[in-house]
Each structure stands twice: as C-alpha cells, then as structure tokens.
Design an enzyme around this catalytic site. Structure first.
Site, PDB file in Angstrom:
ATOM      1  N   HIS A 205      33.582  46.105  35.022  1.00 50.63           N
ATOM      2  CA  HIS A 205      34.390  47.059  35.769  1.00 50.63           C
ATOM      3  C   HIS A 205      35.430  47.667  34.839  1.00 50.63           C
ATOM      4  O   HIS A 205      35.841  47.048  33.851  1.00 50.63           O
ATOM      5  CB  HIS A 205      35.102  46.357  36.922  1.00 50.63           C
ATOM      6  CG  HIS A 205      34.184  45.923  38.020  1.00 50.63           C
ATOM      7  ND1 HIS A 205      34.646  45.571  39.264  1.00 50.63           N
ATOM      8  CD2 HIS A 205      32.839  45.772  38.068  1.00 50.63           C
ATOM      9  CE1 HIS A 205      33.623  45.231  40.029  1.00 50.63           C
ATOM     10  NE2 HIS A 205      32.522  45.338  39.318  1.00 50.63           N
TER      11      HIS A 205
ATOM     12  N   GLU B 165      38.569  48.002  35.127  1.00 48.05           N
ATOM     13  CA  GLU B 165      39.771  47.186  34.978  1.00 48.05           C
ATOM     14  C   GLU B 165      39.555  46.043  33.989  1.00 48.05           C
ATOM     15  O   GLU B 165      40.428  45.758  33.166  1.00 48.05           O
ATOM     16  CB  GLU B 165      40.187  46.567  36.330  1.00 48.05           C
ATOM     17  CG  GLU B 165      40.456  47.573  37.416  1.00 48.05           C
ATOM     18  CD  GLU B 165      39.266  47.846  38.316  1.00 48.05           C
ATOM     19  OE1 GLU B 165      39.457  48.009  39.522  1.00 48.05           O
ATOM     20  OE2 GLU B 165      38.124  47.913  37.797  1.00 48.05           O
TER      21      GLU B 165
ATOM     22  N   CYS C 276      38.599  41.685  39.850  1.00 50.21           N
ATOM     23  CA  CYS C 276      39.544  42.374  38.972  1.00 50.21           C
ATOM     24  C   CYS C 276      40.983  41.991  39.306  1.00 50.21           C
ATOM     25  O   CYS C 276      41.795  41.764  38.399  1.00 50.21           O
ATOM     26  CB  CYS C 276      39.345  43.881  39.074  1.00 50.21           C
ATOM     27  SG  CYS C 276      37.745  44.413  38.404  1.00 50.21           S
TER      28      CYS C 276
ATOM     29  N   CYS D 161      38.847  45.248  42.977  1.00 52.09           N
ATOM     30  CA  CYS D 161      38.135  44.257  43.787  1.00 52.09           C
ATOM     31  C   CYS D 161      38.772  42.884  43.565  1.00 52.09           C
ATOM     32  O   CYS D 161      39.676  42.734  42.743  1.00 52.09           O
ATOM     33  CB  CYS D 161      36.654  44.235  43.413  1.00 52.09           C
ATOM     34  SG  CYS D 161      36.328  43.545  41.766  1.00 52.09           S
TER      35      CYS D 161
END
Length: 156
Positions: free
Chosen positions: A52, A54, A85, A82
C-alpha cells in the site's frame, strides 16, 4: 494551507497508481514541512498485498531519517488508511495522519475501526480527515467505475 498543498502531492501519486492500473491511492510523508517520502499503491505490480502507498512511504521515510520512529512526521494520504497501514503508522509513532476521503469498508482511522487513536495502544496519532475529500474520493470511484465497465464488456 500546507495540508492542501501536501494533499495535492499525494493526489499526484494516486494518479500515477491509476496509470499503472493500481487502486489510485497516493501518499507523501513530511518532516519539518518537507516531503521525505512519496509513494502510491503497488499491490498489483509487486503481487504483494502489503504494498500500500502508506507502507511504501513509511519505509522510504524511515530510510531517509535513518530511524524507525516518525515522531515528527505527517502522512498525507488520499484515502483513509486501512487497519494494516494504521497499525504500521502506530508502530512507527507517526505524529499526524491527514487523509482525503473516508473508507467506509476498510478504514482504520475511525470509519470501521480506530487503530490510530485506540486507547489501549502505546501511541495515538493525531488524525485530520476530509482534506480535498471530493477529489480524492472521485479518483477511486472513477477507477472502479472504469474497472466494472471494462469487466462487463469482456463478459459480453
């Protein structure tokens, strides 16, 4: 004003992700109001569910600072992080998370769960939501609209 400027930089990253057929999420991390990390989703390219924006930005920022802590840093991300993260950001002890659009399906900063501010964890993150939310949300909704359209054309 700085939050909107930095979110524009995250949006640029999200657009790069969309060009690569990745879910358009972009992130930047700042330290002393300077960008030290830029990333976008690379889940499909890397075949890695943890890639992801992040997570990639955290790795870049900790490398840049030569430190596992991001205590004086701010993450700007186009969509609410999410739970994975948000958990990583707690572990990195980031100071602030600023996000654009909320994520009612997987949001880890208040929409579904609130890992970023959980009282039982050893670190709580200041969270600011809704920065350029319409533009950030539109990137994701248009991406999935195109995906559904192309998938229905293939099925016919």
């Amino acid at each position: 004003m700085i939050d909107q400027i930095m979110m524009q930089e995250a949006i640029k990253q999200a657009k790069l992700a969309a060009e690569k057929d990745e879910v358009p999420v972009g992130a930047v991390i700042t330290h002393q109001n300077k960008i030290i990390a830029r990333a976008h989703n690379q889940v499909e390219m890397l075949k890695d569910p943890t890639a992801h924006a992040e997570m990639l930005a955290v790795t870049q920022a900790t490398n840049f600072l030569s430190c596992k802590w991001l205590q004086d840093c701010t993450l700007y991300v186009t969509i609410e992080p999410c739970s994975m993260c948000a958990g990583a950001l707690v572990l990195a002890r980031i100071k602030r998370i600023c996000f654009g659009a909320s994520d009612p399906k997987t949001g880890g900063c208040g929409s579904v769960v609130n890992i970023a501010r959980h009282k039982k964890l050893n670190h709580r993150i200041e969270v600011k939501k809704g920065i350029l939310a319409e533009e950030c949300g539109r990137l994701v909704s248009e991406f999935f609209k195109k995906k559904r359209k192309s998938e229905s054309q293939v099925a016919n």
